[in-house]
Design a protein around this motif. Structure first.
Motif, mmCIF file in Angstrom:
data_model
loop_
_atom_site.group_PDB
_atom_site.id
_atom_site.type_symbol
_atom_site.label_atom_id
_atom_site.label_comp_id
_atom_site.label_asym_id
_atom_site.label_seq_id
_atom_site.Cartn_x
_atom_site.Cartn_y
_atom_site.Cartn_z
ATOM 1 N N SER A 71 0.822 -1.218 0.000
ATOM 2 C CA SER A 71 0.000 0.000 0.000
ATOM 3 C C SER A 71 0.854 1.266 0.000
ATOM 4 O O SER A 71 0.388 2.327 -0.410
ATOM 5 N N ASN A 72 2.099 1.159 0.461
ATOM 6 C CA ASN A 72 2.985 2.330 0.465
ATOM 7 C C ASN A 72 4.416 1.880 0.169
ATOM 8 O O ASN A 72 5.279 1.868 1.052
ATOM 9 N N PRO A 73 4.694 1.516 -1.084
ATOM 10 C CA PRO A 73 6.004 0.919 -1.397
ATOM 11 C C PRO A 73 7.129 1.931 -1.591
ATOM 12 O O PRO A 73 8.286 1.532 -1.695
ATOM 13 N N PHE A 74 6.821 3.235 -1.642
ATOM 14 C CA PHE A 74 7.845 4.225 -1.978
ATOM 15 C C PHE A 74 8.200 5.152 -0.816
ATOM 16 O O PHE A 74 8.815 6.194 -1.030
ATOM 17 N N TYR A 75 7.828 4.795 0.394
ATOM 18 C CA TYR A 75 8.126 5.694 1.515
ATOM 19 C C TYR A 75 9.635 5.675 1.811
ATOM 20 O O TYR A 75 10.339 4.703 1.532
ATOM 21 N N ASP A 76 10.105 6.767 2.382
ATOM 22 C CA ASP A 76 11.524 6.888 2.716
ATOM 23 C C ASP A 76 11.639 7.636 4.037
ATOM 24 O O ASP A 76 11.532 8.856 4.090
ATOM 25 N N ASN A 77 11.880 6.867 5.110
ATOM 26 C CA ASN A 77 11.986 7.445 6.447
ATOM 27 C C ASN A 77 13.414 7.446 6.980
ATOM 28 O O ASN A 77 13.628 7.534 8.185
ATOM 29 N N GLY A 78 14.378 7.343 6.083
ATOM 30 C CA GLY A 78 15.768 7.347 6.531
ATOM 31 C C GLY A 78 16.539 6.175 5.954
ATOM 32 O O GLY A 78 15.998 5.349 5.225
ATOM 33 N N PRO A 79 17.813 6.092 6.298
ATOM 34 C CA PRO A 79 18.688 5.073 5.701
ATOM 35 C C PRO A 79 18.220 3.644 5.928
ATOM 36 O O PRO A 79 18.365 2.798 5.055
ATOM 37 N N ASN A 80 17.664 3.343 7.104
ATOM 38 C CA ASN A 80 17.292 1.971 7.422
ATOM 39 C C ASN A 80 15.791 1.722 7.346
ATOM 40 O O ASN A 80 15.321 0.687 7.833
ATOM 41 N N ASP A 81 15.050 2.632 6.750
ATOM 42 C CA ASP A 81 13.591 2.475 6.689
ATOM 43 C C ASP A 81 13.085 3.027 5.363
ATOM 44 O O ASP A 81 12.657 4.179 5.276
ATOM 45 N N LYS A 82 13.139 2.194 4.343
ATOM 46 C CA LYS A 82 12.682 2.581 3.008
ATOM 47 C C LYS A 82 11.655 1.577 2.502
ATOM 48 O O LYS A 82 11.656 0.409 2.905
ATOM 49 N N GLY A 83 10.788 2.026 1.608
ATOM 50 C CA GLY A 83 9.765 1.164 1.035
ATOM 51 C C GLY A 83 10.363 0.054 0.191
ATOM 52 O O GLY A 83 11.487 0.143 -0.301
ATOM 53 N N ILE A 84 9.576 -0.994 -0.007
ATOM 54 C CA ILE A 84 10.064 -2.163 -0.727
ATOM 55 C C ILE A 84 10.376 -1.829 -2.180
ATOM 56 O O ILE A 84 11.301 -2.402 -2.778
#
Length: 289
Positions: free
Chosen positions: A81-94
């Motif tokens: 449902s949210n594959p492009f999120y980017d919350n920092g170096p260790n938390d990115k969407g699939i």
């Protein structure tokens, strides 16, 4: 044609049946076996809160630690449902993780094509060069691509470029061997006809040898892509940073088994799609004598 369609239909139905059977086994194996709320017995408030933070349901009965179908479905939906999120170096969407992995594979694979196919052409057209290069190919081909990683990291000193180099080195050999074999296996009659017509070497290479060897060359490329996709996952686990391999390792460190299983499924699906793409391309260049 009707028989082929009937076979495909039956095969598809059997595949669906096998898939549903596996889901049923999964559901039964992870079904709660105790009363609801028994899972919190003996747990402190801090332990319950920590379990919730880790995405677990402390009130559910234990099922051996393996995620249930419901938990797996929730994880899959959360990623898709949210594959492009980017919350920092260790938390990115699939999707971002996959893009990094596919980019490395495409670059390493493309460089391997630029080296292996022309060199394979030259080796395949010369019995002398085939015999001269064969010992080197036979020695280097069995070496695990990951064995090159320490040397690459030491000399290149960049983890991302080192990953691309590993993809390059593992993709070269199947393409090189298959290209040389395909070129060497071109029918002598066709070469004799081109010689009779006094076709220049460049036109002979592109109009006679390349079309004849194309199915074998595509076979080598297909094998190389399968190996490259296997290797990039392992390489990203070693070097870290970004990519689907790093995602698997990072989620394992976070003890998130649902995310690990989801990533494994994604790796398998992407690998299947890449193989299907090369399979369709191979059908296009295959000829009937």
């Amino acid at each position: 044609m009707t028989a082929a369609k009937n076979l495909n239909l039956r095969a598809g139905l059997l595949s669906v049946l096998i898939f549903l059977t596996l889901l049923g086994i999964w559901y039964i194996a992870t079904a709660p076996s105790g009363a609801a709320g028994a899972g919190t017995a003996g747990m402190t408030a801090e332990q319950i809160e920590y379990a919730k933070m880790m995405g677990k349901d402390p009130g559910a009965s234990k099922s051996g630690g393996f995620p249930t179908l419901g938990a797996m479905g929730s994880t899959v939906w959360g990623h898709l449902s949210n594959p492009f999120y980017d919350n920092g170096p260790n938390d990115k969407g699939i999707a971002i993780q996959l893009a990094h992995s596919l980019g490395r594979v495409a670059l390493g694979f493309g460089l391997a094509c630029l080296v292996a196919i022309p060199l394979g052409f030259i080796i395949g057209m010369s019995p002398l060069l085939r015999r001269a290069f064969d010992p080197f190919i036979q020695v280097l081909k069995p070496i695990s691509p990951l064995a090159w990683m320490p040397l690459a990291l030491y000399t290149i000193k960049d983890s991302s470029i080192s990953g691309i180099f590993v993809i390059f080195i593992c993709s070269v050999w199947p393409m090189l061997v298959n290209t040389a074999f395909g070129v060497a296996s071109v029918k002598r009659e066709w070469l004799n006809v081109s010689a009779t017509l006094e076709v220049n070497p460049l036109r002979k290479a592109f109009l006679v040898i390349l079309p004849a060897a194309a199915p074998t060359i595509l076979t080598g490329m297909r094998i190389s892509m399968g190996i490259a996709w296997l290797v990039i996952v392992a390489a990203e686990m070693l070097v870290g940073g970004t990519g689907i391999g790093y995602f698997v390792w990072n989620e394992w460190n976070n003890l998130s088994l649902t995310n690990v299983i989801f990533a494994i499924l994604v790796i398998g699906v992407v690998g299947m799609l890449l193989d299907l793409a090369f399979g369709q391309l191979q059908k296009v260049v295959t000829y009937v004598e």
